[in-house]
Design an enzyme around this catalytic site. Structure first.
Site, PDB file in Angstrom:
ATOM      1  N   HIS A 114      34.420  37.448  32.478  1.00 43.96           N
ATOM      2  CA  HIS A 114      34.230  36.644  33.690  1.00 43.96           C
ATOM      3  C   HIS A 114      34.867  35.268  33.514  1.00 43.96           C
ATOM      4  O   HIS A 114      35.600  34.780  34.390  1.00 43.96           O
ATOM      5  CB  HIS A 114      32.742  36.442  33.976  1.00 43.96           C
ATOM      6  CG  HIS A 114      32.040  37.631  34.545  1.00 43.96           C
ATOM      7  ND1 HIS A 114      32.490  38.323  35.636  1.00 43.96           N
ATOM      8  CD2 HIS A 114      30.881  38.245  34.160  1.00 43.96           C
ATOM      9  CE1 HIS A 114      31.657  39.310  35.917  1.00 43.96           C
ATOM     10  NE2 HIS A 114      30.679  39.288  35.031  1.00 43.96           N
TER      11      HIS A 114
ATOM     12  N   HIS B  73      31.465  40.807  27.929  1.00 48.90           N
ATOM     13  CA  HIS B  73      31.310  40.916  29.393  1.00 48.90           C
ATOM     14  C   HIS B  73      31.400  39.535  30.032  1.00 48.90           C
ATOM     15  O   HIS B  73      32.154  39.324  30.997  1.00 48.90           O
ATOM     16  CB  HIS B  73      29.967  41.575  29.702  1.00 48.90           C
ATOM     17  CG  HIS B  73      29.609  41.612  31.156  1.00 48.90           C
ATOM     18  ND1 HIS B  73      29.630  42.760  31.899  1.00 48.90           N
ATOM     19  CD2 HIS B  73      29.201  40.626  32.010  1.00 48.90           C
ATOM     20  CE1 HIS B  73      29.265  42.485  33.152  1.00 48.90           C
ATOM     21  NE2 HIS B  73      28.995  41.189  33.235  1.00 48.90           N
ATOM     22  N   GLU B  74      30.628  38.601  29.503  1.00 53.79           N
ATOM     23  CA  GLU B  74      30.615  37.259  30.087  1.00 53.79           C
ATOM     24  C   GLU B  74      31.923  36.524  29.799  1.00 53.79           C
ATOM     25  O   GLU B  74      32.395  35.725  30.619  1.00 53.79           O
ATOM     26  CB  GLU B  74      29.422  36.463  29.540  1.00 53.79           C
ATOM     27  CG  GLU B  74      28.069  37.109  29.790  1.00 53.79           C
ATOM     28  CD  GLU B  74      27.797  37.406  31.263  1.00 53.79           C
ATOM     29  OE1 GLU B  74      28.453  36.784  32.129  1.00 53.79           O
ATOM     30  OE2 GLU B  74      26.951  38.254  31.554  1.00 53.79           O
TER      31      GLU B  74
END
Length: 265
Positions: free
Chosen positions: A72, A68-69
């Site tokens: 980003h 997820h990170e």
């Protein structure tokens, strides 16, 4: 510099950044290894199967947090912020996150106690280096989009392994439910969370100043909203409805939540 360069015969660069900044860290690889190993142990019911399920779900959840990170960070990097590479965010190492307590420890505790995929604020993006409102929105969208993709992949895996041991299916179902709740929570238009950050660039200056004022307290705002029984009922009612529509069996992920609490057996 753009593309792949090798100034002075040194290490190749990608957009001016050493290629080592893109290599998966040993910490992430160890999490992936634990996830795969615990999946095999759960499938074959080796040893304490409740402990196997616990390791399977927690390691799978941590792998998803890393990705997820990473989503980003990689979108921010492609949009113009090369600082994310220098901070180590593109190595998928959770120890490089800005707030390991909020990004790793708190979400895992919430998973164990409440079975909710809590979003974590981890990577710091220098938005002054990213031109254009659409790029800012895409940076914020990348993380929740990863959770949505994870949800769909896990539900597909659940359907393809229908003859697997019950404990394995329960663990898969719980992981899918965690990804579903994480997707929904991350997309809420709460200041400081991904959903709020997606709309922040499109606000007029007055509303943007108000948003920036509340953004540091995004987690507190989220907990305050979910503490309200009516709002929590609407939210989780919608999550359960989406889970049902996707074919995610509620009794199965409820069993998974019971199994991961191996200390209560």
């Amino acid at each position: 510099m753009t593309g792949y360069d090798r100034p002075g015969g040194g290490e190749p660069l990608v957009l001016g950044v050493p290629r080592a900044a893109f290599r998966p860290s040993p910490v992430f690889l160890a999490l992936v290894a634990l996830f795969v190993t615990s999946a095999v142990l759960t499938w074959h019911r080796v040893g304490n199967v409740r402990l196997d399920v616990f390791l399977f779900v927690v390691s799978g959840w941590l792998v998803s947090l890393c990705l997820h990170e990473y989503a980003h960070a990689v979108v921010a990097f492609r949009a113009g912020d090369q600082s994310v590479a220098h901070r180590g965010y593109l190595t998928l190492n959770p120890l490089k996150y800005s707030h390991p307590l909020l990004s790793i420890v708190l979400p895992v505790v919430v998973v164990l106690l409440g079975g909710i995929g809590l979003p974590g604020g981890a990577v710091w993006v220098d938005r002054h280096r990213i031109p254009g409102r659409l790029r800012h929105t895409l940076v914020s969208l990348a993380g929740p989009a990863t959770n949505v993709l994870f949800t769909l992949v896990l539900i597909l895996a659940l359907r393809l392994t229908g003859s697997a041991p019950l404990e394995f299916l329960a663990a898969l179902a719980l992981l899918a439910f965690l990804q579903l709740t994480a997707s929904a929570l991350n997309l809420l238009p709460v200041p400081g969370l991904d959903g709020g950050n997606m709309i922040q660039p499109w606000l007029n200056p007055q509303w943007r100043r108000m948003y920036d004022l509340f953004a540091p307290y995004g987690f507190i705002l989220l907990f305050a909203l979910l503490w309200n029984p009516r709002i929590a009922g609407w939210f989780f009612g919608a999550v359960f409805a989406v889970g049902d529509a996707l074919g995610l069996p509620a009794p199965l992920y409820a069993l998974g939540l019971d199994l991961i609490r191996f200390w209560s057996s």
